[in-house]
Design a protein around this motif. Structure first.
Motif, PDB file in Angstrom:
ATOM      1  N   MET A   1      25.601   1.516  36.003  1.00 56.88           N
ATOM      2  CA  MET A   1      24.764   1.680  36.801  1.00 56.88           C
ATOM      3  C   MET A   1      24.409   3.322  36.907  1.00 56.88           C
ATOM      4  O   MET A   1      25.419   4.051  37.020  1.00 56.88           O
ATOM      5  N   PRO A   2      23.254   3.741  36.938  1.00 58.23           N
ATOM      6  CA  PRO A   2      22.829   5.030  36.889  1.00 58.23           C
ATOM      7  C   PRO A   2      23.474   5.841  38.392  1.00 58.23           C
ATOM      8  O   PRO A   2      23.397   5.260  39.476  1.00 58.23           O
ATOM      9  N   SER A   3      23.793   6.990  38.305  1.00 57.64           N
ATOM     10  CA  SER A   3      23.810   7.904  39.495  1.00 57.64           C
ATOM     11  C   SER A   3      23.162   8.796  39.721  1.00 57.64           C
ATOM     12  O   SER A   3      22.399   9.382  38.747  1.00 57.64           O
ATOM     13  N   TYR A   4      22.908   9.417  40.956  1.00 60.34           N
ATOM     14  CA  TYR A   4      21.782  10.268  41.510  1.00 60.34           C
ATOM     15  C   TYR A   4      22.502  11.255  42.645  1.00 60.34           C
ATOM     16  O   TYR A   4      23.305  10.648  43.300  1.00 60.34           O
ATOM     17  N   LEU A   5      22.183  12.425  42.322  1.00 62.63           N
ATOM     18  CA  LEU A   5      22.603  13.732  43.375  1.00 62.63           C
ATOM     19  C   LEU A   5      21.222  13.457  44.203  1.00 62.63           C
ATOM     20  O   LEU A   5      20.222  13.685  43.715  1.00 62.63           O
ATOM     21  N   ILE A   6      21.771  13.399  45.559  1.00 63.87           N
ATOM     22  CA  ILE A   6      20.573  13.671  46.473  1.00 63.87           C
ATOM     23  C   ILE A   6      21.007  15.050  47.505  1.00 63.87           C
ATOM     24  O   ILE A   6      21.982  14.814  47.847  1.00 63.87           O
ATOM     25  N   GLN A   7      20.068  15.856  47.285  1.00 67.00           N
ATOM     26  CA  GLN A   7      20.067  17.236  48.392  1.00 67.00           C
ATOM     27  C   GLN A   7      19.024  16.867  49.364  1.00 67.00           C
ATOM     28  O   GLN A   7      17.790  16.941  49.049  1.00 67.00           O
ATOM     29  N   LEU A   8      19.563  17.330  50.531  1.00 71.28           N
ATOM     30  CA  LEU A   8      18.557  17.057  51.584  1.00 71.28           C
ATOM     31  C   LEU A   8      18.806  18.197  52.500  1.00 71.28           C
ATOM     32  O   LEU A   8      19.675  18.603  52.676  1.00 71.28           O
ATOM     33  N   SER A   9      17.535  18.297  53.155  1.00 71.56           N
ATOM     34  CA  SER A   9      17.448  19.339  54.446  1.00 71.56           C
ATOM     35  C   SER A   9      16.873  18.621  55.631  1.00 71.56           C
ATOM     36  O   SER A   9      15.806  18.200  55.348  1.00 71.56           O
ATOM     37  N   TYR A  10      17.566  18.814  56.778  1.00 71.68           N
ATOM     38  CA  TYR A  10      17.055  18.092  58.037  1.00 71.68           C
ATOM     39  C   TYR A  10      15.598  18.981  58.551  1.00 71.68           C
ATOM     40  O   TYR A  10      15.873  20.169  58.466  1.00 71.68           O
ATOM     41  N   SER A  11      14.941  18.204  59.245  1.00 68.64           N
ATOM     42  CA  SER A  11      13.687  18.765  59.883  1.00 68.64           C
ATOM     43  C   SER A  11      14.488  19.624  61.256  1.00 68.64           C
ATOM     44  O   SER A  11      15.827  19.113  61.729  1.00 68.64           O
ATOM     45  N   HIS A  12      14.015  20.652  62.154  1.00 66.60           N
ATOM     46  CA  HIS A  12      14.457  21.082  63.044  1.00 66.60           C
ATOM     47  C   HIS A  12      14.993  19.932  64.006  1.00 66.60           C
ATOM     48  O   HIS A  12      15.913  20.095  64.788  1.00 66.60           O
ATOM     49  N   GLU A  13      13.908  19.045  64.267  1.00 66.73           N
ATOM     50  CA  GLU A  13      14.032  18.141  65.329  1.00 66.73           C
ATOM     51  C   GLU A  13      15.217  16.894  65.085  1.00 66.73           C
ATOM     52  O   GLU A  13      15.977  16.615  65.813  1.00 66.73           O
ATOM     53  N   THR A  14      15.454  16.940  63.712  1.00 67.83           N
ATOM     54  CA  THR A  14      16.638  16.011  63.394  1.00 67.83           C
ATOM     55  C   THR A  14      17.833  16.788  63.721  1.00 67.83           C
ATOM     56  O   THR A  14      18.810  16.205  64.156  1.00 67.83           O
ATOM     57  N   VAL A  15      17.899  18.221  63.231  1.00 71.93           N
ATOM     58  CA  VAL A  15      19.186  19.093  63.715  1.00 71.93           C
ATOM     59  C   VAL A  15      19.537  18.901  65.098  1.00 71.93           C
ATOM     60  O   VAL A  15      20.491  18.803  65.480  1.00 71.93           O
TER      61      VAL A  15
END
Length: 110
Positions: A1-15
């Motif tokens: 099964m392939p692996s994936y790196l996910i990098q994310l930045s939240y919106s200011h509303e989510t923070v």
């Protein structure tokens, strides 16, 4: 099964929502990835360019793209980057295959 790196930045509303009501999103992520037959390998908060980093094992690139589209469509993120990961064995196979390719770089004409 392939692996994936996910990098994310939240919106200011989510923070702001996290500060007001801290939440552990691992269960939601596990359920989301599981809908496509994948698994959450790990998740980490970070600081700098990205607010969090995930590693998932998923069925294929289409599934990974579907997750990215579903998540980014919510507007909860400033950025959401998915990078396919190769195992060491896959990397070695790619190196061997590259060694058999006949490629010449462009040259400047004088």
């Amino acid at each position: 099964m392939p692996s994936y790196l996910i990098q994310l930045s939240y919106s200011h509303e989510t923070v702001a929502a996290f500060i007001k009501k801290p939440q552990d999103r691992r269960e939601a992520i596990t359920k989301l990835v599981g809908q496509l037959g994948g698994v959450l390998v790990g998740s980490w908060f970070s600081f700098g360019e990205y607010d969090a980093v995930l590693v998932i094992d998923g069925p294929d690139n289409i599934g990974a793209a579907a997750i990215s589209m579903a998540v980014t469509s919510t507007g909860a993120f400033k950025s959401f980057k998915t990078t396919p990961l190769l195992s060491a064995e896959e990397g070695m196979a790619a190196m061997k295959k590259a060694g058999k390719l006949n490629y010449k770089p462009p040259t400047a004409k004088k």
